[in-house]
Design an enzyme around this catalytic site. Sequence first.
Site, PDB file in Angstrom:
ATOM      1  N   ARG A   1      27.317  58.135  36.509  1.00 57.07           N
ATOM      2  CA  ARG A   1      28.088  57.650  36.964  1.00 57.07           C
ATOM      3  C   ARG A   1      26.833  56.510  37.477  1.00 57.07           C
ATOM      4  NH1 ARG A   1      30.926  62.487  40.629  1.00 57.07           N
ATOM      5  NH2 ARG A   1      28.185  62.926  40.303  1.00 57.07           N
TER       6      ARG A   1
ATOM      7  N   LYS B   1      27.763  75.908  28.040  1.00 45.09           N
ATOM      8  CA  LYS B   1      28.243  76.524  28.508  1.00 45.09           C
ATOM      9  C   LYS B   1      27.918  76.147  30.045  1.00 45.09           C
ATOM     10  CE  LYS B   1      25.718  79.783  30.283  1.00 45.09           C
ATOM     11  NZ  LYS B   1      25.029  79.770  31.394  1.00 45.09           N
TER      12      LYS B   1
ATOM     13  N   HIS C   1      22.495  78.392  23.900  1.00 41.90           N
ATOM     14  CA  HIS C   1      21.063  78.535  23.468  1.00 41.90           C
ATOM     15  C   HIS C   1      20.169  79.771  23.126  1.00 41.90           C
ATOM     16  CE1 HIS C   1      19.980  79.524  27.888  1.00 41.90           C
ATOM     17  NE2 HIS C   1      18.815  79.491  27.677  1.00 41.90           N
TER      18      HIS C   1
ATOM     19  N   LYS D   1      17.099  79.966  19.406  1.00 42.14           N
ATOM     20  CA  LYS D   1      15.426  80.748  20.121  1.00 42.14           C
ATOM     21  C   LYS D   1      14.777  81.548  18.956  1.00 42.14           C
ATOM     22  CE  LYS D   1      16.809  82.384  25.114  1.00 42.14           C
ATOM     23  NZ  LYS D   1      15.105  81.599  25.270  1.00 42.14           N
TER      24      LYS D   1
ATOM     25  N   GLU E   1      14.987  88.249  34.336  1.00 43.95           N
ATOM     26  CA  GLU E   1      14.288  86.524  35.005  1.00 43.95           C
ATOM     27  C   GLU E   1      13.853  87.010  36.071  1.00 43.95           C
ATOM     28  OE1 GLU E   1      16.958  83.388  33.930  1.00 43.95           O
ATOM     29  OE2 GLU E   1      18.203  84.328  34.485  1.00 43.95           O
TER      30      GLU E   1
ATOM     31  N   ASP F   1      27.348  83.592  34.088  1.00 41.97           N
ATOM     32  CA  ASP F   1      26.226  83.051  33.921  1.00 41.97           C
ATOM     33  C   ASP F   1      25.441  83.559  31.984  1.00 41.97           C
ATOM     34  OD1 ASP F   1      24.766  80.660  33.930  1.00 41.97           O
ATOM     35  OD2 ASP F   1      23.335  81.865  34.753  1.00 41.97           O
TER      36      ASP F   1
ATOM     37  N   HIS G   1      25.149  85.068  26.757  1.00 40.30           N
ATOM     38  CA  HIS G   1      24.045  85.576  25.974  1.00 40.30           C
ATOM     39  C   HIS G   1      23.695  86.581  26.054  1.00 40.30           C
ATOM     40  CE1 HIS G   1      22.551  81.114  27.325  1.00 40.30           C
ATOM     41  NE2 HIS G   1      22.827  81.368  28.464  1.00 40.30           N
TER      42      HIS G   1
ATOM     43  N   LYS H   1      18.282  88.268  37.831  1.00 38.67           N
ATOM     44  CA  LYS H   1      17.714  87.117  38.458  1.00 38.67           C
ATOM     45  C   LYS H   1      16.433  87.690  39.648  1.00 38.67           C
ATOM     46  CE  LYS H   1      20.023  83.452  37.713  1.00 38.67           C
ATOM     47  NZ  LYS H   1      19.083  82.320  36.149  1.00 38.67           N
TER      48      LYS H   1
HETATM   49  C1  BG6 Z   1      21.776  80.114  31.097  1.00 41.75           C
HETATM   50  C2  BG6 Z   1      21.644  79.993  32.014  1.00 41.75           C
HETATM   51  O1  BG6 Z   1      22.232  79.666  30.808  1.00 41.75           O
HETATM   52  O2  BG6 Z   1      20.380  80.906  31.071  1.00 41.75           O
HETATM   53  C3  BG6 Z   1      20.333  80.236  33.758  1.00 41.75           C
HETATM   54  O3  BG6 Z   1      22.441  79.080  33.035  1.00 41.75           O
HETATM   55  C4  BG6 Z   1      19.189  81.328  33.073  1.00 41.75           C
HETATM   56  O4  BG6 Z   1      20.881  80.705  34.651  1.00 41.75           O
HETATM   57  C5  BG6 Z   1      18.979  80.211  31.219  1.00 41.75           C
HETATM   58  O5  BG6 Z   1      17.945  81.487  33.860  1.00 41.75           O
HETATM   59  C6  BG6 Z   1      18.107  81.924  31.022  1.00 41.75           C
HETATM   60  O6  BG6 Z   1      17.723  80.618  29.929  1.00 41.75           O
HETATM   61  P1  BG6 Z   1      16.204  81.480  29.573  1.00 41.75           P
HETATM   62  O7  BG6 Z   1      15.875  80.409  27.711  1.00 41.75           O
HETATM   63  O8  BG6 Z   1      14.787  80.841  30.406  1.00 41.75           O
HETATM   64  O9  BG6 Z   1      16.405  82.565  29.334  1.00 41.75           O
END
Ligand code: BG6
Length: 484
Positions: free
Chosen positions: A43, A142, A172, A176, A210, A229, A234, A334
């Site tokens: 923007r 996502k 993602h 990996k 995490e 999330d 994942h 988390k």
């Molecule tokens: C993301 C989530 O998709 O993946 C985040 O939105 C999370 O909340 C992250 O921290 C974790 O990814 P990675 O690659 O750091 O394990």
Amino acid sequence: MSFDLVLFGGTGDLCWRKLMPALFQAFKHGTLPDGARIIGVGRDDLSDERYRAQIQARFSEVDLAKRPSPQEFERFSALLEFVSMDLSRPEHYAYLQGKLAQRQVDTVVMYLATAPTLFATIAEQLAAAGLNTPQTRVVLEKPLGHDLASNRAINSTVGQVFTEHQIYRIDHYLGKPSVQNLFALRFGNALFEPLWRREHIANIQITIAEELGVEKRGGFYETTGALRDMVQNHALQLLCAIAMEPPVNAHADAIRDEKLKVLRSLKPWAAAALTQDVIRGQYGAGNITGTPVLAYREELGVSPTSNTETFVALRAEISNWRWAGVPFYIRTGKRLAGRDARIVVNFRPTPHAIFNSQIGLANRLVINLQPKDGLELHLLAQGQDNRKNSHTLSPVQLDLDFDKRFGMERVGAYERLLLDVIEGRLNLFVRSDEQEEAWRWVEPILTHWQADTQGPRLYAAGTWGPSATSAMIARDGFCWSEEC
Ligand code: BG6
């Protein structure tokens, strides 16, 4: 091969943290095809120069080893341009169309790294401006929707503008290297396949832990939570990778067909299971590597009475011949005790024990996804003290560290996935039916939580989550891999 990459959300967090560093790495490794142009869309009213300067400034937040030198950045930044757009205004898409028409390229990638509520609008506007050409690929970040209905609505609108093979839904985790190694382990080696079934496997545990909290994303996280999330995408993709049948070949649809079958075989939630087999938690204050950290409810952008879950543990079953009766435990959160993503395959003990000391012990295969990328095979061996001929078995471990074996300069997830989009490989992207099936499975949990007045269980930051998580697995006579 020439391409234009248009990054919607070009001044957003994902762009700074993941996409630009990944594109720079590909550029540095010489894998980014020649003839690249990267157009950030946002923007703000920025010149190309200002945009480049902003990106350069943000590179200072990237890992030291991955930061460009000033000379490297100068060469990379020659690829970068900026277009200021209000995403609801057709004339701004017309301007973008004019800019793209300035040169003929093989591929145009539209990367939608915006809020998912904008995906349908962007897709419709791209079509109205004639930007849905056969050379165009669209990448959807996502979370793709908030629930099954919103996911379907996005898929349906985008599906009217682009064909399925033009749509790259990113997860993602699939990019990996460790997850690719999981496919290699299962489908490149004959060793484990005969054992990869209910007769030999007692349970499987998938952990994505995490240390980080919600950082600056409190506002986003409040309406998302760990189930949407991490689990819907994942964790369920990891479950598919570990549980799917061998695909007939490595083509995208062969792989995705098999993943879809796993998702369709997930046992639906009975009312009792929703209370016993799903645990939601939220972090309270605590310590992460010796440093005191805030409770979730004290984080920026988070309501002091929030019931959003920052932790989920659940017990799933896959109702098919291979897996019937084998519990799959999924756990993610988390502010846990460490950054640790791993899949643990616990084999059944031998059918008959001839050594007393082997009772209660069994083989285990640990697939470490991060921070370590490797495999551990836990075996039982005769202990050191064989003078007494004591027949005492001890657990020993075969360790394979892929980072050491292949070197640390391995391709990161976003780098790999961006190159796949540019080069047209769909294998590591999620098809719409997979995604919908995953939403269908998690949705009863969301509905149950909405009606549940209890809210999430609190856990202290720096621990492994609510103690009920251990009680859940203990009911089956098992324990989490760090406990036993
Ligand atoms: C993301 C989530 O998709 O993946 C985040 O939105 C999370 O909340 C992250 O921290 C974790 O990814 P990675 O690659 O750091 O394990």
